[in-house]
Design a protein around this motif. Structure first.
Motif, mmCIF file in Angstrom:
data_model
loop_
_atom_site.group_PDB
_atom_site.id
_atom_site.type_symbol
_atom_site.label_atom_id
_atom_site.label_comp_id
_atom_site.label_asym_id
_atom_site.label_seq_id
_atom_site.Cartn_x
_atom_site.Cartn_y
_atom_site.Cartn_z
ATOM 1 N N PHE A 1 0.839 -1.154 0.028
ATOM 2 C CA PHE A 1 -0.092 -0.022 -0.016
ATOM 3 C C PHE A 1 0.705 1.213 0.054
ATOM 4 C CE2 PHE A 1 -2.169 3.276 2.881
ATOM 5 C CZ PHE A 1 -3.091 3.523 1.687
ATOM 6 N N ASP A 2 0.574 2.157 -0.839
ATOM 7 C CA ASP A 2 1.461 3.566 -1.308
ATOM 8 C C ASP A 2 0.391 4.573 -0.747
ATOM 9 O OD1 ASP A 2 2.717 5.709 -2.055
ATOM 10 O OD2 ASP A 2 3.480 4.644 -3.698
ATOM 11 N N VAL A 3 0.555 5.134 0.260
ATOM 12 C CA VAL A 3 -0.457 6.145 0.796
ATOM 13 C C VAL A 3 -0.158 7.262 -0.154
ATOM 14 C CG1 VAL A 3 1.387 7.338 2.381
ATOM 15 C CG2 VAL A 3 -1.247 7.468 2.739
ATOM 16 N N ILE A 4 0.926 7.794 -0.439
ATOM 17 C CA ILE A 4 1.056 8.993 -1.726
ATOM 18 C C ILE A 4 0.269 8.793 -2.745
ATOM 19 C CG2 ILE A 4 2.504 10.135 -2.957
ATOM 20 C CD1 ILE A 4 2.505 11.203 -0.241
ATOM 21 N N ASP A 5 0.549 7.551 -3.461
ATOM 22 C CA ASP A 5 -0.592 7.289 -4.679
ATOM 23 C C ASP A 5 -1.757 7.124 -4.559
ATOM 24 O OD1 ASP A 5 0.225 6.446 -7.690
ATOM 25 O OD2 ASP A 5 -1.169 4.853 -6.980
ATOM 26 N N PHE A 6 -2.414 6.448 -3.348
ATOM 27 C CA PHE A 6 -3.614 6.389 -2.715
ATOM 28 C C PHE A 6 -4.095 7.911 -2.848
ATOM 29 C CE2 PHE A 6 -6.590 6.760 0.716
ATOM 30 C CZ PHE A 6 -7.441 5.877 0.409
ATOM 31 N N LEU A 7 -3.693 8.794 -2.258
ATOM 32 C CA LEU A 7 -4.134 10.009 -2.007
ATOM 33 C C LEU A 7 -4.332 10.801 -3.327
ATOM 34 C CD1 LEU A 7 -2.588 11.115 1.358
ATOM 35 C CD2 LEU A 7 -4.797 10.529 0.889
ATOM 36 N N HIS A 8 -3.099 10.701 -4.259
ATOM 37 C CA HIS A 8 -3.236 11.414 -5.638
ATOM 38 C C HIS A 8 -4.469 10.766 -6.512
ATOM 39 C CE1 HIS A 8 -0.152 14.218 -6.154
ATOM 40 N NE2 HIS A 8 0.641 13.587 -5.145
ATOM 41 N N THR A 9 -4.737 9.563 -6.038
ATOM 42 C CA THR A 9 -6.090 8.781 -6.759
ATOM 43 C C THR A 9 -7.044 9.486 -6.456
ATOM 44 O OG1 THR A 9 -4.927 6.618 -7.110
ATOM 45 C CG2 THR A 9 -7.326 6.941 -7.054
ATOM 46 N N LEU A 10 -7.563 9.812 -4.960
ATOM 47 C CA LEU A 10 -8.423 10.614 -4.582
ATOM 48 C C LEU A 10 -8.448 12.046 -5.198
ATOM 49 C CD1 LEU A 10 -10.960 11.079 -2.662
ATOM 50 C CD2 LEU A 10 -9.272 11.585 -1.032
ATOM 51 N N ALA A 11 -7.312 12.757 -5.470
ATOM 52 C CA ALA A 11 -7.559 13.777 -6.039
ATOM 53 C C ALA A 11 -7.777 14.069 -7.497
ATOM 54 C CB ALA A 11 -5.994 14.747 -5.975
ATOM 55 N N THR A 12 -6.990 13.083 -8.330
ATOM 56 C CA THR A 12 -7.386 13.037 -9.686
ATOM 57 C C THR A 12 -8.829 12.685 -9.983
ATOM 58 O OG1 THR A 12 -6.283 10.926 -9.700
ATOM 59 C CG2 THR A 12 -4.845 12.928 -10.149
ATOM 60 N N ARG A 13 -9.262 11.820 -9.199
ATOM 61 C CA ARG A 13 -10.728 11.247 -9.593
ATOM 62 C C ARG A 13 -11.610 12.069 -9.002
ATOM 63 N NH1 ARG A 13 -10.543 5.680 -10.221
ATOM 64 N NH2 ARG A 13 -8.751 4.987 -11.451
ATOM 65 N N SER A 14 -11.263 12.961 -8.165
ATOM 66 C CA SER A 14 -12.298 14.152 -8.000
ATOM 67 C C SER A 14 -12.455 14.715 -8.994
ATOM 68 C CB SER A 14 -11.673 14.918 -6.488
ATOM 69 O OG SER A 14 -11.831 14.043 -5.329
ATOM 70 N N VAL A 15 -11.298 15.371 -9.729
ATOM 71 C CA VAL A 15 -11.427 16.190 -10.936
ATOM 72 C C VAL A 15 -12.101 15.629 -12.039
ATOM 73 C CG1 VAL A 15 -10.043 17.394 -12.663
ATOM 74 C CG2 VAL A 15 -9.202 17.644 -10.191
ATOM 75 N N GLU A 16 -12.128 14.360 -12.022
ATOM 76 C CA GLU A 16 -12.665 13.585 -13.195
ATOM 77 C C GLU A 16 -14.254 13.263 -13.005
ATOM 78 O OE1 GLU A 16 -8.481 10.864 -14.232
ATOM 79 O OE2 GLU A 16 -10.263 10.009 -13.100
ATOM 80 N N LEU A 17 -14.387 13.189 -11.626
ATOM 81 C CA LEU A 17 -16.068 12.910 -11.500
ATOM 82 C C LEU A 17 -16.675 13.994 -11.121
ATOM 83 C CD1 LEU A 17 -15.293 9.356 -9.776
ATOM 84 C CD2 LEU A 17 -16.443 9.715 -11.705
ATOM 85 N N LEU A 18 -16.236 14.977 -10.325
ATOM 86 C CA LEU A 18 -16.857 16.155 -10.023
ATOM 87 C C LEU A 18 -16.885 17.070 -10.985
ATOM 88 C CD1 LEU A 18 -15.735 15.761 -6.112
ATOM 89 C CD2 LEU A 18 -17.758 14.673 -7.423
ATOM 90 N N ASN A 19 -17.597 18.034 -10.786
ATOM 91 C CA ASN A 19 -17.714 19.627 -11.561
ATOM 92 C C ASN A 19 -16.638 20.459 -10.962
ATOM 93 O OD1 ASN A 19 -18.018 21.437 -13.474
ATOM 94 N ND2 ASN A 19 -19.665 22.145 -12.530
ATOM 95 N N VAL A 20 -15.332 20.033 -10.917
ATOM 96 C CA VAL A 20 -14.422 20.764 -10.434
ATOM 97 C C VAL A 20 -12.825 20.613 -11.404
ATOM 98 C CG1 VAL A 20 -14.896 20.706 -7.924
ATOM 99 C CG2 VAL A 20 -13.278 19.086 -8.987
ATOM 100 N N ASP A 21 -12.187 21.741 -11.343
ATOM 101 C CA ASP A 21 -10.807 21.815 -12.141
ATOM 102 C C ASP A 21 -9.553 21.439 -11.469
ATOM 103 O OD1 ASP A 21 -12.176 23.200 -14.650
ATOM 104 O OD2 ASP A 21 -12.947 24.231 -13.235
ATOM 105 N N ALA A 22 -9.479 21.323 -10.306
ATOM 106 C CA ALA A 22 -8.503 20.944 -9.547
ATOM 107 C C ALA A 22 -8.870 20.612 -8.045
ATOM 108 C CB ALA A 22 -7.325 22.040 -9.367
ATOM 109 N N ALA A 23 -8.030 19.627 -7.495
ATOM 110 C CA ALA A 23 -8.312 19.407 -6.051
ATOM 111 C C ALA A 23 -6.895 18.823 -5.494
ATOM 112 C CB ALA A 23 -9.064 17.921 -6.153
ATOM 113 N N GLY A 24 -6.937 19.114 -4.079
ATOM 114 C CA GLY A 24 -5.994 18.732 -3.542
ATOM 115 C C GLY A 24 -6.167 18.240 -2.115
#
Length: 252
Positions: free
Chosen positions: A23-46
């Protein structure tokens, strides 16, 4: 099943699957950030997470602009993510006038980077809040209720994943993972700068190149970063790995 439904299902599986040995926590969190942009009506996430002493740290961002905004929040002790973490509740303002009233310096910085809306969702489980998900939009206005509910569900599942027990109590596991992730994050930022300078790449692209190389070679991001810093990994070799689809950048 539509492509969006498939992405949504894949996202929740990814956010729930934290009990794997590598388990890679950094990659896990980047997945959450990038999927937020792909699935929600937002342009960036952190994402900001708290360490064992309650101090917040920038852990992941979908763009360099998002990372800079989160760092600005921490440096100036002002912004929606901080309010969200402290209250454990979603934080948003109806318009830019209300934003300027609540966060004058942050709102000016936000607009300077081309965004016109920011809100934050807590990463929490019951009464324990471990961080916040920041969502930035190029257009003014808040997310609709459907997107807010989906975003909060993603944040909640990610939080549960981070808090799951392995061989030790959940609180001890989280403290260990976050401390390791913080050290890895510093190393990743150094490697990103080194690769960007050597290869003449923008900072965002340098990170995506590193991440693509790590994934295509089934390696941890932290190990790839260490080799880039000490020069044992050839820059040209890293750049030949398949890159993710480029993301649209905010227009200033």
């Amino acid at each position: 099943m539509t492509s969006r439904e498939q992405l949504l299902a894949s996202t929740f599986v990814s956010l729930a699957d934290t009990l794997v040995a590598d388990f890679d926590v950094i990659d896990f969190l980047h997945t959450l950030a990038t999927r937020s942009v792909e699935l929600l009506n937002v342009d960036a996430a952190g994402i900001m997470l708290a360490d064992g002493k309650g101090g917040l740290h920038v852990m992941a961002s979908s763009t360099e602009e998002a990372r800079l905004l989160e760092l600005y929040e921490l440096q100036n002790n002002e912004g929606p993510c901080l309010d969200c973490y402290r209250s454990g509740r979603p934080v948003a303002r109806d318009d830019q006038s209300a934003m300027r009233q609540s966060w004058p310096a942050f709102t000016k910085e936000l607009q300077g980077l081309g965004f016109h809306s920011a809100q934050a969702l807590p990463m929490r489980l019951r009464d324990q809040t471990i961080g916040a998900l920041n969502l930035f939009r190029l257009q003014p206005g808040q997310l609709n209720q459907a997107d807010l509910s989906l975003g909060q569900a993603m944040a909640d599942v990610a939080t549960v994943g981070l808090l799951q027990e392995r061989a030790i109590a959940a609180s001890e596991l989280l403290a260990t993972q976050l401390q390791t992730a913080l050290a890895s994050r510093v190393q990743l930022e150094q490697a990103k700068g080194v690769l960007a300078q050597r290869a003449g790449l923008p900072m965002d692209e340098a990170f995506q190149v590193m991440r693509a190389y790590a994934r295509s070679h089934n390696r941890r991001l932290s190990d790839v970063a260490a080799q880039i810093i000490d020069g044992t990994l050839d820059d040209n070799h890293v750049r030949t790995s398949p890159n993710p689809k480029p993301r649209a950048q905010p227009q200033t």
